[in-house]
Design an enzyme around this catalytic site. Structure first.
Site, mmCIF file in Angstrom:
data_model
loop_
_atom_site.group_PDB
_atom_site.id
_atom_site.type_symbol
_atom_site.label_atom_id
_atom_site.label_comp_id
_atom_site.label_asym_id
_atom_site.label_seq_id
_atom_site.Cartn_x
_atom_site.Cartn_y
_atom_site.Cartn_z
ATOM 1 C CG ASN A 184 -0.029 -0.526 6.249
ATOM 2 O OD1 ASN A 184 -0.837 -0.184 7.099
ATOM 3 N ND2 ASN A 184 -0.038 -0.075 5.007
ATOM 4 C CE LYS A 222 -1.332 -3.693 3.424
ATOM 5 N NZ LYS A 222 -0.338 -4.381 2.584
ATOM 6 C CD GLU A 234 14.010 -8.864 -3.590
ATOM 7 O OE1 GLU A 234 13.662 -8.491 -4.724
ATOM 8 O OE2 GLU A 234 14.653 -8.156 -2.797
ATOM 9 C CG ASP A 258 0.869 -8.567 -3.973
ATOM 10 O OD1 ASP A 258 1.334 -7.493 -3.534
ATOM 11 O OD2 ASP A 258 1.096 -8.967 -5.124
ATOM 12 C CG PHE A 311 -3.534 4.063 1.111
ATOM 13 C CD1 PHE A 311 -2.885 3.127 0.317
ATOM 14 C CD2 PHE A 311 -4.413 3.604 2.086
ATOM 15 C CE1 PHE A 311 -3.109 1.765 0.483
ATOM 16 C CE2 PHE A 311 -4.643 2.248 2.262
ATOM 17 C CZ PHE A 311 -3.990 1.326 1.453
ATOM 18 N N GLY A 312 -3.063 5.671 -2.039
ATOM 19 C CA GLY A 312 -2.870 5.062 -3.360
ATOM 20 C C GLY A 312 -3.788 5.663 -4.412
ATOM 21 C CE1 TYR A 313 -2.521 3.986 -9.519
ATOM 22 C CE2 TYR A 313 -2.182 2.365 -7.783
ATOM 23 C CZ TYR A 313 -1.747 3.008 -8.931
ATOM 24 O OH TYR A 313 -0.534 2.678 -9.484
ATOM 25 C CG ASP A 314 -8.234 4.504 -1.741
ATOM 26 O OD1 ASP A 314 -8.208 3.520 -2.516
ATOM 27 O OD2 ASP A 314 -8.137 4.394 -0.509
#
Length: 194
Positions: free
Chosen positions: A11, A14, A41, A70, A153-156
């Site tokens: 990313n 990041k 994984e 994470d 991004f995501g749930y923002d």
């Protein structure tokens, strides 16, 4: 410790964010993709176990110290879901739109819309490091049904910050980095590395 650290991610955002705080300490951060390291994984039920697995994986394949994170969003009324499954909450292929839709649907009948973003960072000096450096951050808010804002991004767009009367997607990148779960965890990590 080697001054080059492998970021167990590809990313670019990041890399920039982490590099800005770790660079002044003399660390050179490089993505795992530069070393042809495939994604690890993430089979574990906790953020810390997944971050540790990713860091050890990158370190083992490069022979260098590695940093992994994470993170996810946790809704209190859903027992912490989506949690570690945040990126794949609505299944594969990953979709922010479908993930958000599923979260809104599952919270619709719940009175409690409170949630928090959580991040754990793990730095290993070598693949079998018995004392990884671990840092955490938590950012509290509420989940709103109607998306607001174009950033993040995501749930923002659904992550409402009552004290600011904005969603995370309405913040500037600088504001978000200062307040976010990831920004908090990164500052804790930097203090530990000092």
């Amino acid at each position: 410790m080697n001054r080059t650290i492998v970021l167990a991610s590809n990313n670019a955002g990041k890399l920039k964010e982490f590099g800005e705080l770790l660079g002044p300490l003399g660390f050179n951060l490089r993505t795992q993709g530069e070393f042809n390291v495939p994604e690890a994984e993430e089979p574990h039920p906790t953020f810390v176990e997944n971050a540790l697995a990713k860091a050890r994986h990158a370190s083992r394949l490069t022979g260098l110290p590695a940093l992994a994170d994470d993170s996810g969003v946790c809704a209190n009324a859903l027992g912490g879901a989506p949690g570690v499954l945040s990126a794949r909450f609505a299944g594969e292929p990953r979709s922010d739109l479908r993930n958000n839709r599923k979260l809104i649907e599952e919270l619709a009948a719940q009175a409690d819309k409170s949630a928090y973003y959580y991040c754990v960072l793990v730095l290993v000096r070598h693949a079998d490091d018995p004392q990884p450096v671990i840092a955490e951050g938590r950012w509290d808010g509420d989940i709103v049904a109607e998306p607001r804002g174009q950033g993040g991004f995501g749930y923002d767009p659904h992550f409402w910050l009552p004290s600011l009367q904005k969603t995370a997607a309405e913040l500037s990148a600088q504001e978000k980095n200062r307040m976010s779960h990831r920004g908090q965890a990164l500052r804790v990590l930097v203090e530990k590395l000092r």
